[in-house]
Design a protein around this motif. Structure first.
Motif, mmCIF file in Angstrom:
data_model
loop_
_atom_site.group_PDB
_atom_site.id
_atom_site.type_symbol
_atom_site.label_atom_id
_atom_site.label_comp_id
_atom_site.label_asym_id
_atom_site.label_seq_id
_atom_site.Cartn_x
_atom_site.Cartn_y
_atom_site.Cartn_z
ATOM 1 N N GLN A 183 30.602 17.784 9.829
ATOM 2 C CA GLN A 183 31.619 16.745 9.730
ATOM 3 C C GLN A 183 32.823 17.214 8.910
ATOM 4 O OE1 GLN A 183 31.512 13.704 11.346
ATOM 5 N NE2 GLN A 183 29.752 14.692 12.313
ATOM 6 N N PRO A 184 34.026 16.797 9.286
ATOM 7 C CA PRO A 184 35.206 17.109 8.467
ATOM 8 C C PRO A 184 35.103 16.404 7.118
ATOM 9 C CG PRO A 184 35.772 15.501 10.155
ATOM 10 C CD PRO A 184 34.375 15.963 10.462
ATOM 11 N N GLU A 185 35.870 16.881 6.142
ATOM 12 C CA GLU A 185 35.828 16.247 4.828
ATOM 13 C C GLU A 185 36.648 14.954 4.846
ATOM 14 O OE1 GLU A 185 36.275 17.222 0.060
ATOM 15 O OE2 GLU A 185 36.786 18.760 1.538
ATOM 16 N N ARG A 186 36.135 13.957 4.150
ATOM 17 C CA ARG A 186 36.754 12.635 4.135
ATOM 18 C C ARG A 186 37.479 12.409 2.817
ATOM 19 N NH1 ARG A 186 34.959 7.456 2.510
ATOM 20 N NH2 ARG A 186 35.724 5.739 3.793
ATOM 21 N N THR B 293 47.558 9.507 13.569
ATOM 22 C CA THR B 293 48.556 10.532 13.230
ATOM 23 C C THR B 293 47.876 11.856 12.898
ATOM 24 O OG1 THR B 293 50.056 8.848 12.358
ATOM 25 C CG2 THR B 293 50.461 11.129 11.690
ATOM 26 N N TRP B 294 48.397 12.924 13.506
ATOM 27 C CA TRP B 294 47.874 14.284 13.334
ATOM 28 C C TRP B 294 48.870 15.096 12.507
ATOM 29 C CZ3 TRP B 294 49.979 18.981 14.941
ATOM 30 C CH2 TRP B 294 49.118 20.081 14.995
ATOM 31 N N LEU B 295 48.373 15.920 11.581
ATOM 32 C CA LEU B 295 49.244 16.746 10.742
ATOM 33 C C LEU B 295 48.752 18.190 10.706
ATOM 34 C CD1 LEU B 295 48.607 13.829 9.052
ATOM 35 C CD2 LEU B 295 50.565 14.673 7.771
ATOM 36 N N HIS B 296 49.707 19.111 10.542
ATOM 37 C CA HIS B 296 49.375 20.541 10.425
ATOM 38 C C HIS B 296 50.564 21.260 9.805
ATOM 39 C CE1 HIS B 296 48.252 24.667 11.494
ATOM 40 N NE2 HIS B 296 47.038 24.214 11.756
ATOM 41 N N THR B 297 50.275 22.271 8.991
ATOM 42 C CA THR B 297 51.357 23.077 8.432
ATOM 43 C C THR B 297 52.124 23.768 9.559
ATOM 44 O OG1 THR B 297 49.658 24.752 8.050
ATOM 45 C CG2 THR B 297 50.432 23.515 6.134
ATOM 46 N N ASN C 279 37.444 24.191 9.772
ATOM 47 C CA ASN C 279 37.322 25.384 10.611
ATOM 48 C C ASN C 279 37.696 25.009 12.029
ATOM 49 O OD1 ASN C 279 34.760 24.419 11.957
ATOM 50 N ND2 ASN C 279 33.999 24.618 9.862
ATOM 51 N N ASN C 280 37.740 25.984 12.930
ATOM 52 C CA ASN C 280 38.234 25.729 14.284
ATOM 53 C C ASN C 280 37.387 24.719 15.053
ATOM 54 O OD1 ASN C 280 40.450 27.450 14.115
ATOM 55 N ND2 ASN C 280 39.256 29.241 14.689
ATOM 56 N N LEU C 281 36.056 24.820 14.937
ATOM 57 C CA LEU C 281 35.196 23.878 15.656
ATOM 58 C C LEU C 281 35.389 22.456 15.133
ATOM 59 C CD1 LEU C 281 31.839 25.863 16.095
ATOM 60 C CD2 LEU C 281 33.776 25.667 17.661
ATOM 61 N N GLN C 282 35.479 22.323 13.810
ATOM 62 C CA GLN C 282 35.754 20.999 13.238
ATOM 63 C C GLN C 282 37.116 20.491 13.685
ATOM 64 O OE1 GLN C 282 35.428 20.481 9.032
ATOM 65 N NE2 GLN C 282 33.266 21.071 8.930
ATOM 66 N N ASN C 283 38.122 21.386 13.684
ATOM 67 C CA ASN C 283 39.467 20.981 14.088
ATOM 68 C C ASN C 283 39.492 20.462 15.516
ATOM 69 O OD1 ASN C 283 40.601 21.630 11.620
ATOM 70 N ND2 ASN C 283 41.156 23.698 12.222
ATOM 71 N N ASP C 284 38.853 21.197 16.436
ATOM 72 C CA ASP C 284 38.807 20.754 17.839
ATOM 73 C C ASP C 284 38.079 19.428 17.971
ATOM 74 O OD1 ASP C 284 40.259 22.867 18.759
ATOM 75 O OD2 ASP C 284 38.604 23.922 19.717
ATOM 76 N N GLN C 285 36.934 19.321 17.300
ATOM 77 C CA GLN C 285 36.149 18.085 17.381
ATOM 78 C C GLN C 285 36.952 16.908 16.834
ATOM 79 O OE1 GLN C 285 32.916 17.980 18.481
ATOM 80 N NE2 GLN C 285 32.443 15.847 18.016
ATOM 81 N N LEU C 286 37.617 17.132 15.701
ATOM 82 C CA LEU C 286 38.358 16.061 15.039
ATOM 83 C C LEU C 286 39.561 15.620 15.861
ATOM 84 C CD1 LEU C 286 38.958 14.310 12.555
ATOM 85 C CD2 LEU C 286 40.076 16.286 11.514
ATOM 86 N N LEU D 259 40.508 16.434 19.138
ATOM 87 C CA LEU D 259 40.392 16.201 20.580
ATOM 88 C C LEU D 259 39.326 15.176 20.947
ATOM 89 C CD1 LEU D 259 40.633 19.948 21.647
ATOM 90 C CD2 LEU D 259 42.492 18.280 21.517
ATOM 91 N N LYS D 260 38.395 14.886 20.040
ATOM 92 C CA LYS D 260 37.305 13.975 20.395
ATOM 93 C C LYS D 260 37.183 12.782 19.438
ATOM 94 C CE LYS D 260 34.598 17.540 22.741
ATOM 95 N NZ LYS D 260 33.297 18.243 22.847
ATOM 96 N N THR D 261 37.280 13.052 18.128
ATOM 97 C CA THR D 261 37.069 11.973 17.150
ATOM 98 C C THR D 261 38.285 11.059 17.028
ATOM 99 O OG1 THR D 261 35.583 13.408 15.880
ATOM 100 C CG2 THR D 261 36.471 11.455 14.762
ATOM 101 N N ALA D 262 39.461 11.645 16.947
ATOM 102 C CA ALA D 262 40.668 10.875 16.644
ATOM 103 C C ALA D 262 41.087 9.979 17.806
ATOM 104 C CB ALA D 262 41.812 11.823 16.283
ATOM 105 N N ASP D 263 41.592 8.783 17.462
ATOM 106 C CA ASP D 263 42.220 7.894 18.440
ATOM 107 C C ASP D 263 43.608 8.433 18.772
ATOM 108 O OD1 ASP D 263 43.957 5.504 19.276
ATOM 109 O OD2 ASP D 263 41.965 4.594 19.231
#
Length: 571
Positions: free
Chosen positions: A446-449, A480-484, A463-470, A472-476
């Motif tokens: 699970q990603p950190e909360r 809002t999505w953020l990245h450097t 990590n990449n697997l968490q990022n993809d899961q978060l 592409l699948k978890t988020a509505d």
């Protein structure tokens, strides 16, 4: 400073206030030689860390999350058998030594009340955690068993008698009432550094920083020496925990400001101070230990691909000069009558540049026509290679970007996140699986909360697997999505359809902190609705494209990150 006897004294006072009378509800060993006991005291759960790590040995309460191993070891099972459900009677320190006893009331297998003692010895590589029967001092078990072949004086094995560590013939500074010896030392050693050295050899449990701070206090003008001495040790009863900076910029910690060290930050308790000080330091060490194979694979792939890219760049330079081979072939065909068999080079007029004759190398074993044909073939070969080289350079650069991202994730990873990175490298074929059997479904951690100031939940992939899961699948899609911006880092999701500006800034701070730009200032962070984030077909894990973004600039703030993390643990 080190976790010396004086700091142990202050920590024991803090633990007595928090834990006395508390009930032990859970026991785990998340990392080798470290025990976490969950204690229910004062209507809240406290995580008590008992560490016999040779480098970071200590005792404290902690708010740092941990992952419980699937299979407990024998010592953990022994502690659960004897201590789970029991109550902490008292906590005390042995003299001013780095030895702490937790006296625990429990019931044996037939229901009779008995007292056990958990002994925590904080002594660098000799650190240990030992479960002892209070009445006859029989050892039930130790986290590090020590046989007579290793130590004849102290055998730490089940069934042996517990023997205290060798006693130092030094004075307990908290029980000193005759100050004549201190007055004599202060008279004989007026230099602060020399006095500090002598104090360490006279008083028990003084690290170098503590002895230097005491020496400074004793030299304080305007008060009797006895008053300065007493006031110094009284401060351990009411600590003001701080991180410190030496003149060389080395970070340390102390129960209160220690002159001449510079004070860095203040903390509400000694345990919060240690969480802050050790979290990054200990975590890096654990990642290096547990992720050694991943680090080696990543470095090998980066070295290989950087070398390949350099070679391809040289080939690309040659490909751009392919016309030179065509020109030489045409010039040779034009002046064939001047070329003779066996020649190794010739200078001929260049009808493309009348001012500069053309020097042409020849293969003596070939005829003049064959030499010309060789140049035409090289021209065609390099021309055809140009497009292939460009594609290869793009793929190689993508590999470098990918492994630089992996390298950054390992640097920022907590030990529990390493399993996902290992799985990812196994799936991609960079790392061999231990078994040939392919798992049907990959379990991603699970990603950190985190929780923003206004109560909004923020999730951070590590990590990449968490990022993809978060993403592409978890988020509505409305969140809002953020990245450097153009910097390797974590995907961050604000679980709100209309986050406030403050929440966006706090989430941006998390995105910057969990990125390769952690130590930079004014880091650009892009944010956009999740629906604007897409994954290209065939893209590697973690890679996405996005449009319609806005950008904010933030400077990563570790204290804000810790505050948002604490918000999550309290909600």
């Amino acid at each position: 400073m080190s976790f010396d006897g004086s700091f142990t004294h202050a920590m024991v006072n803090e633990l007595q206030t928090k834990l006395t009378g508390g009930r032990i509800t859970k026991i785990s060993e998340p990392y080798p030689h470290e025990i976490i006991m969950t204690v229910r005291a004062q209507q809240q759960n406290q995580q008590v860390l008992l560490s016999a790590n040779p480098t970071y040995a200590r005792i404290q309460t902690t708010e740092v999350p941990f992952q419980n191993p699937k299979v407990p070891n024998n010592f953990t099972m022994t502690l659960r058998k004897h201590l789970q459900g029991s109550f902490i009677k008292e906590i005390h320190q042995v003299d001013n030594d780095r030895v702490v006893h937790l006296h625990i009331n429990t019931r044996n297998e037939i229901g009779d009340l008995e007292e056990l003692v958990v002994v925590v010895e904080i002594m660098a590589r000799h650190s240990n955690i030992i479960l002892v029967e209070a009445h006859d001092r029989n050892i039930i078990d130790a986290i590090k068993r020590v046989g007579p072949d290793k130590n004849r004086y102290r055998t730490l094995l089940p069934g042996s008698k517990y023997v205290n560590p060798p006693h130092q013939d030094l004075l307990n500074p908290f029980q000193l009432h005759d100050f004549s010896i201190i007055e004599q030392l202060e008279h004989d050693f007026p230099n602060v550094e020399s006095l500090a050295t002598e104090l360490r050899q006279t008083l028990q449990g003084l690290g170098s920083d503590t002895s230097l701070a005491l020496a400074e206090a004793l030299h304080q003008a305007g008060k009797p020496l006895a008053t300065n001495y007493t006031d110094f040790w009284k401060r351990f009863a009411t600590p003001d925990p701080v991180t410190t900076l030496s003149a060389q910029g080395k970070l340390g910690f102390a129960p209160f400001p220690y002159p001449p060290l510079e004070t860095d930050h203040h903390f509400p308790s000694l345990s919060v101070l240690l969480d802050h000080f050790f979290q990054t330091k200990v975590q890096r060490e654990r990642v290096r230990e547990q992720g050694a194979q991943l680090i080696q694979v990543t470095r090998t792939e980066l070295k290989k691909n950087r070398k390949k890219l350099k070679r391809l760049a040289q080939d690309a330079t040659e490909a751009t000069n392919a016309d030179q081979y065509r020109i030489k072939g045409e010039v040779l065909m034009t002046y064939l009558q001047q070329v003779h068999p066996g020649m190794t080079s010739i200078e001929l007029p260049n009808f493309y540049d009348n001012n500069h004759p053309l020097q042409i190398n020849l293969k003596p074993e070939l005829s003049p026509v064959a030499n010309a044909q060789w140049y035409f073939k090289q021209f065609q070969k390099k021309k055809n290679a140009g497009q292939y080289i460009t594609e290869q350079m793009q793929r190689t650069q993508a590999e470098i970007d990918y492994f630089e991202a992996i390298e950054s994730q390992i640097e920022l990873a907590s030990p529990e996140n390493l399993a996902d990175i290992k799985t990812e490298l196994q799936q991609a074929g960079y790392l061999k699986r231990q078994t040939k059997k392919q798992p049907r479904k990959v379990h991603v951690s699970q990603p950190e909360r985190f929780v923003a100031s206004d109560g909004t939940v923020i999730l951070v992939g590590k990590n990449n697997l968490q990022n993809d899961q978060l993403t592409l699948k978890t988020a509505d899609k409305r969140e809002t999505w953020l990245h450097t911006q153009k910097i390797h880092g974590s995907h961050v999701i604000i679980r709100s359809f209309n986050p406030s500006d403050q929440t966006i800034l706090e989430a941006a701070n998390l995105a910057a902190y969990f990125s390769k730009a952690r130590d930079s200032a004014n880091v650009p962070v892009d944010y956009a609705p999740v629906k604007r984030v897409k994954k290209p077909n065939g893209a590697k894990p973690g890679l996405v494209h996005y449009t319609g973004q806005k950008t904010v600039y933030v400077t990563p703030d570790p204290q804000l990150v810790e505050q948002l993390r604490r918000n999550a643990t309290h909600r």
